[in-house]
Write a protein that holds these residues in place. Sequence first.
Motif, PDB file in Angstrom:
ATOM      1  N   VAL A 196      -2.104  10.170  -2.237  1.00 33.10           N
ATOM      2  CA  VAL A 196      -2.726  10.499  -0.955  1.00 33.10           C
ATOM      3  C   VAL A 196      -2.739   9.249  -0.085  1.00 33.10           C
ATOM      4  O   VAL A 196      -3.246   8.195  -0.493  1.00 33.10           O
ATOM      5  N   LEU A 197      -2.157   9.368   1.093  1.00 34.23           N
ATOM      6  CA  LEU A 197      -2.121   8.286   2.066  1.00 34.23           C
ATOM      7  C   LEU A 197      -2.984   8.665   3.269  1.00 34.23           C
ATOM      8  O   LEU A 197      -3.068   9.846   3.626  1.00 34.23           O
ATOM      9  N   PRO A 198      -3.621   7.694   3.924  1.00 33.03           N
ATOM     10  CA  PRO A 198      -4.429   8.029   5.093  1.00 33.03           C
ATOM     11  C   PRO A 198      -3.585   8.570   6.236  1.00 33.03           C
ATOM     12  O   PRO A 198      -4.051   9.398   7.028  1.00 33.03           O
ATOM     13  N   ASP A 199      -2.356   8.084   6.341  1.00 31.90           N
ATOM     14  CA  ASP A 199      -1.424   8.512   7.386  1.00 31.90           C
ATOM     15  C   ASP A 199      -0.059   7.940   7.044  1.00 31.90           C
ATOM     16  O   ASP A 199       0.112   7.253   6.034  1.00 31.90           O
ATOM     17  N   LEU A 200       0.924   8.217   7.883  1.00 32.52           N
ATOM     18  CA  LEU A 200       2.269   7.735   7.599  1.00 32.52           C
ATOM     19  C   LEU A 200       2.449   6.242   7.865  1.00 32.52           C
ATOM     20  O   LEU A 200       3.469   5.668   7.476  1.00 32.52           O
ATOM     21  N   LEU A 201       1.471   5.606   8.480  1.00 35.56           N
ATOM     22  CA  LEU A 201       1.546   4.158   8.639  1.00 35.56           C
ATOM     23  C   LEU A 201       1.579   3.471   7.278  1.00 35.56           C
ATOM     24  O   LEU A 201       2.133   2.380   7.137  1.00 35.56           O
ATOM     25  N   ALA A 202       0.986   4.118   6.285  1.00 42.28           N
ATOM     26  CA  ALA A 202       0.951   3.557   4.927  1.00 42.28           C
ATOM     27  C   ALA A 202       2.182   3.930   4.114  1.00 42.28           C
ATOM     28  O   ALA A 202       2.343   3.448   2.990  1.00 42.28           O
ATOM     29  N   PHE A 203       3.052   4.760   4.668  1.00 39.41           N
ATOM     30  CA  PHE A 203       4.165   5.291   3.887  1.00 39.41           C
ATOM     31  C   PHE A 203       5.209   4.245   3.495  1.00 39.41           C
ATOM     32  O   PHE A 203       5.645   4.222   2.330  1.00 39.41           O
ATOM     33  N   PRO A 204       5.686   3.375   4.401  1.00 40.52           N
ATOM     34  CA  PRO A 204       6.734   2.426   3.989  1.00 40.52           C
ATOM     35  C   PRO A 204       6.330   1.559   2.803  1.00 40.52           C
ATOM     36  O   PRO A 204       7.154   1.301   1.912  1.00 40.52           O
ATOM     37  N   GLU A 205       5.070   1.130   2.784  1.00 44.47           N
ATOM     38  CA  GLU A 205       4.628   0.315   1.645  1.00 44.47           C
ATOM     39  C   GLU A 205       4.652   1.142   0.363  1.00 44.47           C
ATOM     40  O   GLU A 205       5.081   0.659  -0.692  1.00 44.47           O
ATOM     41  N   TRP A 206       4.169   2.387   0.449  1.00 48.51           N
ATOM     42  CA  TRP A 206       4.211   3.249  -0.736  1.00 48.51           C
ATOM     43  C   TRP A 206       5.647   3.476  -1.194  1.00 48.51           C
ATOM     44  O   TRP A 206       5.945   3.429  -2.393  1.00 48.51           O
ATOM     45  N   LEU A 207       6.543   3.706  -0.262  1.00 44.72           N
ATOM     46  CA  LEU A 207       7.935   3.957  -0.608  1.00 44.72           C
ATOM     47  C   LEU A 207       8.537   2.784  -1.374  1.00 44.72           C
ATOM     48  O   LEU A 207       9.367   2.971  -2.264  1.00 44.72           O
ATOM     49  N   GLY A 208       8.085   1.580  -1.064  1.00 43.99           N
ATOM     50  CA  GLY A 208       8.589   0.404  -1.755  1.00 43.99           C
ATOM     51  C   GLY A 208       8.311   0.416  -3.239  1.00 43.99           C
ATOM     52  O   GLY A 208       8.977  -0.279  -4.006  1.00 43.99           O
ATOM     53  N   GLY A 209       7.333   1.211  -3.675  1.00 47.69           N
ATOM     54  CA  GLY A 209       7.027   1.297  -5.099  1.00 47.69           C
ATOM     55  C   GLY A 209       7.236   2.670  -5.670  1.00 47.69           C
ATOM     56  O   GLY A 209       6.656   3.023  -6.701  1.00 47.69           O
ATOM     57  N   PHE A 210       8.063   3.482  -4.994  1.00 50.22           N
ATOM     58  CA  PHE A 210       8.221   4.872  -5.406  1.00 50.22           C
ATOM     59  C   PHE A 210       8.928   4.998  -6.744  1.00 50.22           C
ATOM     60  O   PHE A 210       9.949   4.359  -6.987  1.00 50.22           O
ATOM     61  N   SER A 211       8.370   5.825  -7.606  1.00 53.00           N
ATOM     62  CA  SER A 211       8.972   6.143  -8.899  1.00 53.00           C
ATOM     63  C   SER A 211       9.251   7.631  -8.962  1.00 53.00           C
ATOM     64  O   SER A 211       8.592   8.426  -8.297  1.00 53.00           O
ATOM     65  N   ALA A 212      10.208   8.021  -9.770  1.00 47.10           N
ATOM     66  CA  ALA A 212      10.577   9.433  -9.877  1.00 47.10           C
ATOM     67  C   ALA A 212       9.489  10.268 -10.516  1.00 47.10           C
ATOM     68  O   ALA A 212       9.387  11.462 -10.272  1.00 47.10           O
TER      69      ALA A 212
END
Length: 220
Positions: A196-212
């Motif tokens: 859960v992200l507060p908004d898409l502003l937080a998305f790029p950082e999350w994507l940097g650690g994305f796992s399958a």
Amino acid sequence: MLDLDPLESSDGAFALGFDLDLTLADTRAGISAVYAAIAAETGVHIDTDVVVRRLGPPLEVELAYWFPPERVPAMVDLYREIYPGLAIPATLPMPGAAAAVDAVRARGGRVIVVSGKNQADTERTVRYLGFEADAVVGGLFGADKGAALREHGAAAYIGDHTGDVDAARAASAVAVGVATGAFDSAALTAYGADVVLPDLLAFPEWLGGFSASPAAAPRA
């Protein structure tokens, strides 16, 4: 940064799905204007504030709150006649939306937009906002989105509604909730979103650690 290799297809690409309304696109003002126009034309009172607070389910569901069943099909036609000229110009990108799309593409990923909005207006909205999407699919809600996400190989689905969590589950994808719609972070978490992200502003950082794996996906 976690390795994205588990997500990659034979050509090295991966795909992520995005919802449209209140995830990528702020359609509240435009949709409110369309309902106000319908109310003015039909003489039926419609509380547009209530309408925009529960965006997500199919158009027919919302119209049924205001019109008897026999009138709903005609109101759907009227809504779709009005929408392009009135709502599209009033649509704005949600905060961080453009950067989120760009972040996926910068890593060699494909962007798949899957929306409950009808196909034509989904395409118009994506085009108007200038999002570079590899596939755009409209007219699907909740778990019904799962087939489209599977078809395009989406490893995660990002959306603001509990129905978007259902969509991700139906596609065996990571369910990423953004608390920019009717459901806050607590509600999305309680419903079972993996992230859960507060908004898409937080998305790029999350994507940097994305796992399958949903179990391994970093939570906000």
